[in-house]
Structures are given as C-alpha cells and as structure tokens.
Design an enzyme around this catalytic site. Structure first.
Site, PDB file in Angstrom:
ATOM      1  N   HIS A 158      67.177 105.990 140.685  1.00 53.50           N
ATOM      2  CA  HIS A 158      66.456 105.340 141.778  1.00 53.50           C
ATOM      3  C   HIS A 158      65.055 105.924 141.997  1.00 53.50           C
ATOM      4  CE1 HIS A 158      70.479 103.784 143.599  1.00 53.50           C
ATOM      5  NE2 HIS A 158      70.045 103.048 142.583  1.00 53.50           N
ATOM      6  N   HIS A 174      74.826  92.790 137.889  1.00 49.81           N
ATOM      7  CA  HIS A 174      75.147  92.400 139.261  1.00 49.81           C
ATOM      8  C   HIS A 174      74.674  90.972 139.445  1.00 49.81           C
ATOM      9  CE1 HIS A 174      70.838  93.034 140.141  1.00 49.81           C
ATOM     10  NE2 HIS A 174      70.948  94.149 139.436  1.00 49.81           N
ATOM     11  N   ARG A 221      66.461 101.841 129.732  1.00 48.71           N
ATOM     12  CA  ARG A 221      67.263 100.713 130.235  1.00 48.71           C
ATOM     13  C   ARG A 221      66.550  99.439 129.810  1.00 48.71           C
ATOM     14  NH1 ARG A 221      67.812 102.241 134.930  1.00 48.71           N
ATOM     15  NH2 ARG A 221      66.272 101.155 136.182  1.00 48.71           N
ATOM     16  N   HIS A 273      76.160 103.679 135.186  1.00 53.06           N
ATOM     17  CA  HIS A 273      76.114 102.525 136.095  1.00 53.06           C
ATOM     18  C   HIS A 273      76.732 101.301 135.437  1.00 53.06           C
ATOM     19  CE1 HIS A 273      72.644 100.708 133.994  1.00 53.06           C
ATOM     20  NE2 HIS A 273      72.059 101.886 134.009  1.00 53.06           N
ATOM     21  N   ASP A 332      61.242  99.256 136.015  1.00 55.03           N
ATOM     22  CA  ASP A 332      62.230  98.316 136.567  1.00 55.03           C
ATOM     23  C   ASP A 332      61.551  97.670 137.766  1.00 55.03           C
ATOM     24  OD1 ASP A 332      64.308  96.997 137.836  1.00 55.03           O
ATOM     25  OD2 ASP A 332      65.745  98.653 137.629  1.00 55.03           O
ATOM     26  N   ASP A 346      52.446 100.355 166.300  1.00 53.61           N
ATOM     27  CA  ASP A 346      52.419  98.901 166.507  1.00 53.61           C
ATOM     28  C   ASP A 346      52.269  98.118 165.203  1.00 53.61           C
ATOM     29  OD1 ASP A 346      49.876  99.632 165.990  1.00 53.61           O
ATOM     30  OD2 ASP A 346      48.969  98.589 167.693  1.00 53.61           O
ATOM     31  N   GLU A 366      72.026  94.749 132.065  1.00 51.38           N
ATOM     32  CA  GLU A 366      71.121  95.900 132.087  1.00 51.38           C
ATOM     33  C   GLU A 366      71.766  97.209 131.643  1.00 51.38           C
ATOM     34  OE1 GLU A 366      70.114  97.332 136.076  1.00 51.38           O
ATOM     35  OE2 GLU A 366      71.023  95.543 136.931  1.00 51.38           O
ATOM     36  N   ASP A 378      64.486  90.535 138.330  1.00 55.54           N
ATOM     37  CA  ASP A 378      64.872  91.937 138.165  1.00 55.54           C
ATOM     38  C   ASP A 378      64.820  92.285 136.680  1.00 55.54           C
ATOM     39  OD1 ASP A 378      65.959  94.451 138.408  1.00 55.54           O
ATOM     40  OD2 ASP A 378      67.923  93.790 139.134  1.00 55.54           O
ATOM     41  N   TYR A 393      70.820 107.548 129.419  1.00 51.50           N
ATOM     42  CA  TYR A 393      70.000 108.540 130.125  1.00 51.50           C
ATOM     43  C   TYR A 393      70.433 109.922 129.660  1.00 51.50           C
ATOM     44  CZ  TYR A 393      69.831 104.238 132.765  1.00 51.50           C
ATOM     45  OH  TYR A 393      69.716 102.901 133.089  1.00 51.50           O
ATOM     46  N   HIS A 442      70.548  92.417 144.708  1.00 51.88           N
ATOM     47  CA  HIS A 442      71.989  92.588 144.481  1.00 51.88           C
ATOM     48  C   HIS A 442      72.634  91.496 145.328  1.00 51.88           C
ATOM     49  CE1 HIS A 442      71.185  97.086 143.483  1.00 51.88           C
ATOM     50  NE2 HIS A 442      70.867  96.283 142.504  1.00 51.88           N
ATOM     51  N   GLU A 456      66.776  95.412 130.862  1.00 55.00           N
ATOM     52  CA  GLU A 456      67.417  94.526 131.851  1.00 55.00           C
ATOM     53  C   GLU A 456      66.826  93.133 131.796  1.00 55.00           C
ATOM     54  OE1 GLU A 456      66.790  95.638 135.999  1.00 55.00           O
ATOM     55  OE2 GLU A 456      68.575  94.500 136.562  1.00 55.00           O
TER      56      GLU A 456
HETATM   57  N1  GLY Z   1      66.393  97.151 140.375  1.00 53.69           N
HETATM   58  C1  GLY Z   1      67.691  97.179 140.881  1.00 53.69           C
HETATM   59  C2  GLY Z   1      68.676  96.970 139.829  1.00 53.69           C
HETATM   60  O1  GLY Z   1      68.348  96.926 138.675  1.00 53.69           O
HETATM   61  O2  GLY Z   1      69.836  96.805 140.106  1.00 53.69           O
HETATM   62 MN    MN Z   2      66.414  96.349 137.982  1.00 55.15          MN
HETATM   63 MN    MN Z   3      69.388  95.033 138.315  1.00 50.68          MN
END
Ligand code: GLY
Ligand code: MN
Ligand code: MN
Length: 466
Positions: free
Chosen positions: A248, A363, A434, A359, A265, A41, A413, A276, A417, A370, A436
């Site tokens: 991820h 975005h 990374r 990647h 991140d 619940d 970003e 982000d 890696y 996103h 960003e």
């Molecule tokens: N944290 C999600 C991205 O960087 O796209």
């Molecule tokens: Mn991010």
């Molecule tokens: Mn991002």
C-alpha cells in the site's frame, strides 16, 4: 456536473429493476454521501455515494432518493439559492430535477422530515443501505415514529427494516451496457496515462534528470484530467525500486533510479466508474536479466488467470491458476527450495509461496475500486466445508466461490514481491512486480479493457525507447 450529455434511461431502468426487487409494499431510502471536512473550512473534493448515483446519475451533495416498490421515485435535493450558488456553484434544484433526471417528483431537501413519514405510511418494509451512512438508522427511527403517531388515524407503519445493500449489490455486480461503455473509456484513459508515465521515466533518465516518484504521479494525474476524468479512483501507487514490495505504498519523493524497476498502480475515475491498472517497468526502459525473469513469470501467471476467466468459471479459478504458475516459477528460479518445501503440490497445499505472493489475484471492479458484490455463489450459500489454514492454523469456513457471469467486471492482478532475506537469491532482492488488468467477463472468455498499455516485456521496452 459531468461533462457528457446526461442520459436518464439507464437510471430509470435500474430504479424499475430495484422496485421489482423490494416488492409493491416496500419503500427504499437512498441518501447520497455527505460533504467531508479536510481541515478547518476546506472540504475534501466531493464524491457522491455510489448507490445513489447508480439510481439517479445525480452528483450533487445533499440529496436523497425515495423509491417505492410500485416504481414511484421522489428526489430531495438542494433548493435553488442564487446567493449560495454564487459561492458554491450551480444547483439543479427540485423544479428542474424531474425533467433532467427522469424522477417522478422532487422537493427541497429541507422538506425531508415533513414528507418522509407520508411516503413510508402504509408500506410493509422500509429498505435502506445498512451500515454505510452514519446516523441514517436514527433518521429512519424518527420517520417511523412519526408514522406510528398516526396509526390511530388508520395509518399502517412498516414492520420490517431491510438492508438495501443486498439487492443493490447484486444488481451492481453485473454491469449493464452503459456501465461497460464508461468503464472501457476509463480504462483507456488510464492506459494512456501509464504509457506516458513510462515514457517520462525513461526520457528524464536519458536527460540525466533527478527523477522522483512524484514526477510520474504528476504525469498520470495530468493525463487523467486532460481526458476528462474527475479524480483518481484511489490513491496512486508509484513505487520505485524496493518500495514496490510495500503493497500500500503511495507516490512519494523517493528517487527513480537507473537500473531499478518502477511499479505504478493507478487508475482514473470517469463519470463515477473506476479503473485499476498496475504496470511494472524498468525505470530506464531496459530490464535486467533477473528483473525480466521475474517479470515474465508474473506475466505467465497472469496469462493463466486470464485463460481461467470466463462465464461459468468461478471467481477463485483465476487465483488458483495464478498460484500454480507462480509456485512452479518460484521453484524453478530458486526462490523456493524443493528440498525444504517439497513438490509443487506441497507448495500450493501449504501456501509456501505466501512470503512472495500474499494477496488475492483480483476483486470486483465498478463504481468502487473494490466493488460490491458477494464473492460467494448465492445459490450455494449452505454448502460449507471447513479447513485449517496451514499458515495461521485458524479454522476457515469455505463456501463455493461465485460463478462468473457475462457483464461481471474484475481485476486480474498477480504479483511477486521479493524482500531481501536469508536464503533468498540476492539477484532478486528488492524486486516487486505486479501486473494488473481489468476484465469484463463474456460467455467465451473475457475482454481486457486495459491493454491500451502493453504488458509484454519487449513491447514495454520498445515504447520506452527514444
Ligand atoms: N489499487 C487497488 C487494488 O489494486 O486493489
Ligand atoms: Mn490496483
Ligand atoms: Mn486492484
């Protein structure tokens, strides 16, 4: 309810703009998100639907907006119920909704099935977001068949069903002044949270403590909430050492070790808008030589992407700029061997950089991390070309990518890696980096709204010193 003073103006302006798009004979149906069960619940913390919020500023569950192409707005919401409100909290209620939200009229949500057929009657097209709300099509079917049962009394039944995501996504892609203001504040809170997490890492290591990823995660959360953010905009990544190479990864229990890097991140959501940010920093506050070499490469690639971000450029331009810098750096640092992969142009053409940079460079960012909005330039949809992907051999249809306009918001970003592997210089093994930032596109460039936390290696080291 959100903590800041509710203003109805931007929402009314968006409803008016959407009404113009669906035309005088159209009618739009926009439900908010359902409450979702987590277990037994207990529900997940409630999060409204982004489209619904964009048009109403209303954050309660069990609500619908109906908007006619003539600009008439009807809200359906949970009725006042003092007994339920003792358990579940305050409800605005339909009596107070018009004054509070600026809608024309409001009814209890239980009257939806009764009133919807009348609102759809004599319209030519019914618009709603396709494939975003389970069961919505079935509800619309029911309302349409109720209208149809009245055609022998002269009612006209809408003959078209159209996807509301099209016009709404286009509107949401360009952020108005109110949205930009909220996004700047969200970005600043997140930046301050990153600063605190960096400082905590160095401090705990100096004190000889057992630092875990979750300690840094807790520090982020603390700062988000302390400054009024409702929740993180997405699951925070706090990755110590080689965990940074798992794209991820989530904040977990791994030890944060002296001498290793930490990749965070994380961004807060403030009043419905995401931020982000990614920063990568030495856990103890001092980069090693190989760490700094890769860090400075990623930063240089981000500089190139930032320079390529301004109105008139295309969405892909920052990515292409990043790839060129990263690819050259991989050759220079020996991650790629020119004897095997050839020249810089070959590396780019054959995507030989892909094992270390897999990647995209950004975005759209907005209410959703996103965010919605087409990545293809709508005025050039038909200008297709085909090419074979050099890695998968799949045939890919290319369309010209989106031309950037002032008020679009995107992330920048780049990363690198380096998993341990044969032929990969050992000094770089297990390093994942990374960087960003969030950018508002302007006529002449872009405004980086996340630089409340530094990116320069020396500046990061300075803020992590005692
Ligand atoms: N944290 C999600 C991205 O960087 O796209
Ligand atoms: Mn991010
Ligand atoms: Mn991002």
């Amino acid at each position: 309810m959100h903590s800041h003073q509710m203003t109805t103006k931007p929402y009314a302006a968006r409803r008016a703009a959407l009404a113009r798009q669906i035309g005088p004979d159209g009618v739009a149906i926009i439900p908010t998100a359902p409450e979702r069960q987590r277990n037994r619940d207990s529900d997940f913390l409630y999060r409204h639907d982004s489209y619904f919020y964009y048009l109403t500023g209303f954050t309660e569950p069990n609500a619908w907006l109906i908007l006619t192409g003539q600009g008439q707005s009807t809200l359906f919401c949970a009725p006042k119920d003092l007994e339920r409100e003792i358990w579940d909290g305050y409800r605005l209620g339909p009596e107070a909704a018009p004054a509070s939200l600026g809608v024309d009229e409001a009814f209890a949500v239980g009257e939806l099935d009764l009133r919807l057929p009348r609102l759809l009657e004599n319209k030519s097209a019914v618009w709603y977001p396709f494939a975003t709300h389970k069961g919505l099509e079935t509800r619309v079917d029911g309302w349409l068949s109720a209208v149809r049962s009245r055609v022998r009394f002269g009612a006209l039944c809408p003959e078209q069903q159209r996807d509301l995501c099209g016009p709404l996504d286009e509107m949401r892609l360009v952020k108005d002044a109110h949205e930009q203001d909220v996004m700047r504040r969200a970005a600043q809170i997140s930046a301050e949270a990153h600063v605190r997490a960096m400082q905590l890492s160095a401090r705990m290591l100096r004190e000889g403590k057992d630092v875990r990823e979750y300690h840094l995660d807790a520090e982020l959360l603390h700062e988000f909430r302390r400054q009024g953010s409702q929740y993180p905009a997405y699951g925070s990544i706090v990755a110590a050492g080689a965990n940074a190479c798992v794209l991820h990864y989530r904040a977990d229990t791994a030890p944060v070790r002296d001498g290793e890097l930490v990749l965070i991140d994380a961004g807060c959501e403030l009043d419905g808008y995401a931020s982000d940010i990614t920063r990568t920093f030495p856990a103890n506050g001092r980069f090693s030589g190989p760490q700094r070499a890769l860090y400075d490469l990623v930063l240089a690639s981000q500089d190139a992407a930032v320079a390529a971000t301004r109105a008139g450029q295309r969405f892909n331009d920052p990515h292409d700029a990043t790839v060129r810098v990263l690819a050259q750096g991989m050759l220079d640092l020996g991650l790629l061997d020119a004897n095997q992969v050839g020249s810089l142009e070959d590396v780019i053409e054959k995507r030989a950089y892909f094992p270390f940079y897999m990647h995209r460079t950004g975005h759209w960012l907005g209410m959703d991390v996103h965010d919605c909005g087409s990545y293809v330039e709508p005025s050039q949809l038909g200008e297709t070309s085909e090419r074979k992907d050099p890695l998968s051999n799949e045939l890919i249809t290319n369309r010209p990518s989106r031309i950037l306009r002032p008020g679009m918001v995107l992330t920048i970003e780049p990363g690198i890696y380096v998993r341990a592997g044969e032929g990969v210089p050992e000094q770089f093994h297990g390093i994942g980096i990374r960087i960003e930032d969030d950018a508002i596109v302007t006529e002449s460039g872009c405004e980086l709204i996340t630089r409340g936390v530094p990116v320069d290696g020396d500046e990061i080291e300075a803020l992590m010193r005692g």
